[in-house]
Design an enzyme around this catalytic site. Structure first.
Site, mmCIF file in Angstrom:
data_model
loop_
_atom_site.group_PDB
_atom_site.id
_atom_site.type_symbol
_atom_site.label_atom_id
_atom_site.label_comp_id
_atom_site.label_asym_id
_atom_site.label_seq_id
_atom_site.Cartn_x
_atom_site.Cartn_y
_atom_site.Cartn_z
ATOM 1 N N HIS A 19 0.847 -1.200 0.000
ATOM 2 C CA HIS A 19 0.000 0.000 0.000
ATOM 3 C C HIS A 19 0.884 1.252 0.000
ATOM 4 C CE1 HIS A 19 -3.178 -2.625 2.177
ATOM 5 N NE2 HIS A 19 -3.672 -2.362 0.996
ATOM 6 N N LYS A 43 -14.901 -8.944 3.925
ATOM 7 C CA LYS A 43 -13.712 -9.282 4.726
ATOM 8 C C LYS A 43 -13.975 -9.030 6.198
ATOM 9 C CE LYS A 43 -10.355 -8.110 1.107
ATOM 10 N NZ LYS A 43 -9.356 -7.121 0.690
ATOM 11 N N ARG A 94 -1.686 -6.374 -8.666
ATOM 12 C CA ARG A 94 -0.597 -7.279 -8.293
ATOM 13 C C ARG A 94 -0.564 -8.399 -9.317
ATOM 14 N NH1 ARG A 94 -2.846 -7.682 -2.363
ATOM 15 N NH2 ARG A 94 -4.682 -7.220 -3.602
HETATM 16 P P1 ADP Z 1 -9.802 -3.984 -0.756
HETATM 17 O O1 ADP Z 1 -10.577 -4.721 0.278
HETATM 18 O O2 ADP Z 1 -10.482 -2.772 -1.298
HETATM 19 O O3 ADP Z 1 -9.212 -4.842 -1.831
HETATM 20 P P2 ADP Z 1 -7.071 -3.738 0.216
HETATM 21 O O4 ADP Z 1 -6.572 -2.946 1.373
HETATM 22 O O5 ADP Z 1 -6.868 -5.202 0.235
HETATM 23 O O6 ADP Z 1 -8.603 -3.344 0.083
HETATM 24 O O7 ADP Z 1 -6.456 -3.171 -1.122
HETATM 25 C C1 ADP Z 1 -6.635 -1.831 -1.473
HETATM 26 C C2 ADP Z 1 -5.947 -1.573 -2.802
HETATM 27 O O8 ADP Z 1 -4.550 -1.698 -2.623
HETATM 28 C C3 ADP Z 1 -6.341 -2.571 -3.906
HETATM 29 O O9 ADP Z 1 -6.377 -1.879 -5.144
HETATM 30 C C4 ADP Z 1 -5.211 -3.545 -3.914
HETATM 31 O O10 ADP Z 1 -5.005 -4.124 -5.199
HETATM 32 C C5 ADP Z 1 -4.036 -2.642 -3.547
HETATM 33 N N1 ADP Z 1 -2.995 -3.407 -2.902
HETATM 34 C C6 ADP Z 1 -3.085 -4.224 -1.840
HETATM 35 N N2 ADP Z 1 -1.900 -4.800 -1.564
HETATM 36 C C7 ADP Z 1 -1.044 -4.332 -2.505
HETATM 37 C C8 ADP Z 1 0.329 -4.585 -2.812
HETATM 38 N N3 ADP Z 1 1.052 -5.459 -2.125
HETATM 39 N N4 ADP Z 1 0.866 -3.932 -3.837
HETATM 40 C C9 ADP Z 1 0.127 -3.068 -4.574
HETATM 41 N N5 ADP Z 1 -1.166 -2.821 -4.377
HETATM 42 C C10 ADP Z 1 -1.753 -3.431 -3.352
#
Ligand code: ADP
Length: 161
Positions: A19, A43, A94
């Site tokens: 993030h 989730k 990803r």
């Molecule tokens: P959501 O429940 O909306 O998917 P997340 O916190 O899991 O929330 O992810 C938020 C955003 O950040 C999504 O677009 C996800 O693809 C991106 N994201 C999560 N982990 C990574 C990572 N390791 N690298 C790049 N982007 C990420």
């Protein structure tokens, strides 16, 4: 001046280095980045929304990312966008596994708010496999996540136990 503001929505439960990688990249491209903590009803939450906001604020402050702000919203993303008159959304890509869900998200959001444009950024290769779910799983088994999350998050994880 036509300033470009982008919203980066997500669960951030907890925020990871992936993030943060995206936040830093976006802060260099856009005038203003709003990291928006939203609820994902699919989730099970680990940290409360307020805790996630607090972690993100600390991470951003400590890295002096002056054009990055944190907000939270408990409704639909499109309603937030309309309210703030912003049409740009940032998401991360990803592995191929993200694609299906993202495809759905873009088209659904566009149906509800046709002005929506989604911009995808890819993180550094080090983080392409990283997810908050993976971090939570390691934490549950009392493993070490210091390589995967910013140091500010480690403190919150320690306090949870
Ligand atoms: P959501 O429940 O909306 O998917 P997340 O916190 O899991 O929330 O992810 C938020 C955003 O950040 C999504 O677009 C996800 O693809 C991106 N994201 C999560 N982990 C990574 C990572 N390791 N690298 C790049 N982007 C990420």
């Amino acid at each position: 001046m036509n300033t470009k503001t982008i919203i980066y929505p997500g669960s951030f439960d907890p925020p990871t280095n992936g993030h943060l990688d995206l936040i830093v990249r976006a802060s260099k491209i856009f005038d203003k980045v709003i990291v928006l903590v939203v609820q994902n009803i699919n989730k099970k939450p680990f940290f409360s929304i307020d805790e996630r906001v607090e972690m993100l604020k600390l991470i951003i402050k400590n890295r002096k990312l002056k054009n990055v702000f944190v907000d939270q919203y408990r409704g639909l993303l499109v309603d937030y966008l309309k309210e703030k008159k912003i049409n740009l959304i940032l998401r991360g890509l990803r592995a191929v596994s993200d694609f299906d869900y993202e495809f759905q998200m873009v088209l659904t959001n566009r149906k509800m708010y046709p002005k929506t444009e989604i911009i995808y950024l890819m993180p550094d290769y080090k983080w392409v496999y990283l997810s908050s779910s993976l971090v939570k799983e390691i934490v549950m088994y009392k493993g070490d996540v210091s390589k995967f999350v910013p140091k500010e998050v480690l403190k919150f994880i320690k306090n949870k136990y």
